[in-house]
Every structure is written in C-alpha cells, then in structure tokens.
Scaffold this motif. Sequence first.
Motif, PDB file in Angstrom:
ATOM      1  N   SER A 120     -65.634 -29.436  18.765  1.00 48.85           N
ATOM      2  CA  SER A 120     -64.039 -29.420  18.274  1.00 48.85           C
ATOM      3  C   SER A 120     -64.990 -28.389  16.689  1.00 48.85           C
ATOM      4  N   GLN A 121     -65.931 -28.178  16.819  1.00 49.38           N
ATOM      5  CA  GLN A 121     -67.087 -28.134  14.736  1.00 49.38           C
ATOM      6  C   GLN A 121     -66.950 -25.903  16.081  1.00 49.38           C
ATOM      7  N   ALA A 122     -67.667 -26.262  16.966  1.00 48.83           N
ATOM      8  CA  ALA A 122     -67.369 -24.734  17.345  1.00 48.83           C
ATOM      9  C   ALA A 122     -66.046 -24.032  17.172  1.00 48.83           C
ATOM     10  N   LEU A 123     -65.326 -25.108  17.991  1.00 52.40           N
ATOM     11  CA  LEU A 123     -63.243 -23.671  18.104  1.00 52.40           C
ATOM     12  C   LEU A 123     -63.145 -24.528  16.674  1.00 52.40           C
ATOM     13  N   ASP A 176     -56.257  -1.056  15.972  1.00 47.39           N
ATOM     14  CA  ASP A 176     -56.863  -1.809  17.831  1.00 47.39           C
ATOM     15  C   ASP A 176     -58.556  -2.758  17.175  1.00 47.39           C
ATOM     16  N   LYS A 177     -59.210  -2.408  15.961  1.00 47.24           N
ATOM     17  CA  LYS A 177     -60.216  -3.239  15.797  1.00 47.24           C
ATOM     18  C   LYS A 177     -59.656  -4.597  16.217  1.00 47.24           C
ATOM     19  N   TYR A 178     -58.613  -4.776  14.767  1.00 47.57           N
ATOM     20  CA  TYR A 178     -57.978  -6.127  14.827  1.00 47.57           C
ATOM     21  C   TYR A 178     -57.598  -6.577  16.270  1.00 47.57           C
ATOM     22  N   GLU A 179     -57.312  -6.021  17.141  1.00 42.20           N
ATOM     23  CA  GLU A 179     -56.605  -6.230  18.025  1.00 42.20           C
ATOM     24  C   GLU A 179     -57.810  -7.098  19.332  1.00 42.20           C
ATOM     25  N   THR A 180     -58.609  -6.234  18.671  1.00 42.34           N
ATOM     26  CA  THR A 180     -60.347  -6.339  19.793  1.00 42.34           C
ATOM     27  C   THR A 180     -60.119  -8.020  19.278  1.00 42.34           C
ATOM     28  N   ALA A 218     -61.254 -13.699  20.175  1.00 41.66           N
ATOM     29  CA  ALA A 218     -61.490 -14.967  19.451  1.00 41.66           C
ATOM     30  C   ALA A 218     -60.569 -15.931  19.939  1.00 41.66           C
ATOM     31  N   GLN A 219     -59.569 -14.903  21.351  1.00 44.56           N
ATOM     32  CA  GLN A 219     -58.492 -16.184  21.646  1.00 44.56           C
ATOM     33  C   GLN A 219     -59.335 -16.648  23.096  1.00 44.56           C
ATOM     34  N   ASN A 220     -60.208 -15.614  23.821  1.00 47.20           N
ATOM     35  CA  ASN A 220     -60.594 -16.272  24.823  1.00 47.20           C
ATOM     36  C   ASN A 220     -61.863 -16.872  24.604  1.00 47.20           C
ATOM     37  N   GLU A 221     -62.744 -17.092  23.888  1.00 50.05           N
ATOM     38  CA  GLU A 221     -63.460 -18.232  22.934  1.00 50.05           C
ATOM     39  C   GLU A 221     -62.690 -19.489  22.644  1.00 50.05           C
ATOM     40  N   MET A 222     -61.734 -18.917  22.399  1.00 49.10           N
ATOM     41  CA  MET A 222     -60.454 -20.502  22.039  1.00 49.10           C
ATOM     42  C   MET A 222     -60.350 -21.045  23.175  1.00 49.10           C
ATOM     43  N   GLU A 223     -60.048 -20.183  23.950  1.00 50.16           N
ATOM     44  CA  GLU A 223     -59.546 -20.966  25.822  1.00 50.16           C
ATOM     45  C   GLU A 223     -60.507 -21.242  26.129  1.00 50.16           C
TER      46      GLU A 223
END
Length: 150
Positions: free
Chosen positions: A24-27, A44-48, A53-58
């Motif tokens: 939970s803390q890492a999330l 592009d840097k923003y999108e990457t 971040a989205q992959n890590e959260m999943e």
Amino acid sequence: MSTHKQKLYALCQDHVQRRIRDISQALEEVQQSAHEETKSTAGDKYETARAMAQNEMEKLNAQLQENKKLQQILEQIDPRRSTPVIQLGSAVRTTQGNFYIAVSAGVLGQDKEAYFAVSPASPIGTRLMGQKAGDEFQFNQRTYRIELVE
C-alpha cells in the motif's frame, strides 16, 4: 488449546499485514510520483512516465489483492482448534521438519521450533493435507513420517 499454534497464527497474520502495508505504501509512492511527473513533464516523456507508473500500479494492485486473499484465508483459521487430521490451521511435526498449514510465509520461529508456513495448495501442503500422526509419505526423494498434529 495450543498457545504454540496461536503464536504461529499471529506470525502469519503479521507477515501478511506487513506485506499489505508495504505494498500500500509503495502504491501511494508510485501514485504520488506519477502525479509529480505529470506536473513537470510534457509530450512523449509524459506519456512514457505515465505508462510506466500505470504498469507499476497495476502490478502493485495485483499483489495487494493477492495478499488480501491470504488475509481472508487466515480469517478462516481458528488457532485454538485441534484435529487429528491435517487441515488448514494444523501445526505438524514430521521427521523432516515442522509445518504450519496456513499461507506461504516462509520460516516461523527458530532452530528446532522452526515451522515452515505453507499453503495447503503448495506441493508439500497437498501431501500433508488429510494425513494424521503415524502416516508416512514420500516427497522429493525423502520419507516424511508425521509425528504430531496439533
């Protein structure tokens, strides 16, 4: 009523609760980092950064859900209950080591009193389930004799 089993149960609970807290803390940290990144980045840097971040959260959310399932399994155990047949919540002494049938949490305790917390679905857990004191079975070319079931 076995205070020994209650200690094993408490150690498993602590293990799962600690993992839930850490995930939970890492999330939260990933979410905050992603939010900060969106403020300071464009294009592009923003999108990457957002995709990473989205992959890590999943990944973290999947781990969190898995640990919440482990917590639900632990809630099914009454550590004060003892049966002669190995089942969820049993503490088992064998000639090849001691096992606590609950969730996979590694080694609990120390030295001769050390118990391996194993899931009933694990390879050794499936061999232990339904056995009783005096039974023997083979696992990884070793003979296990069940000495005590609490």
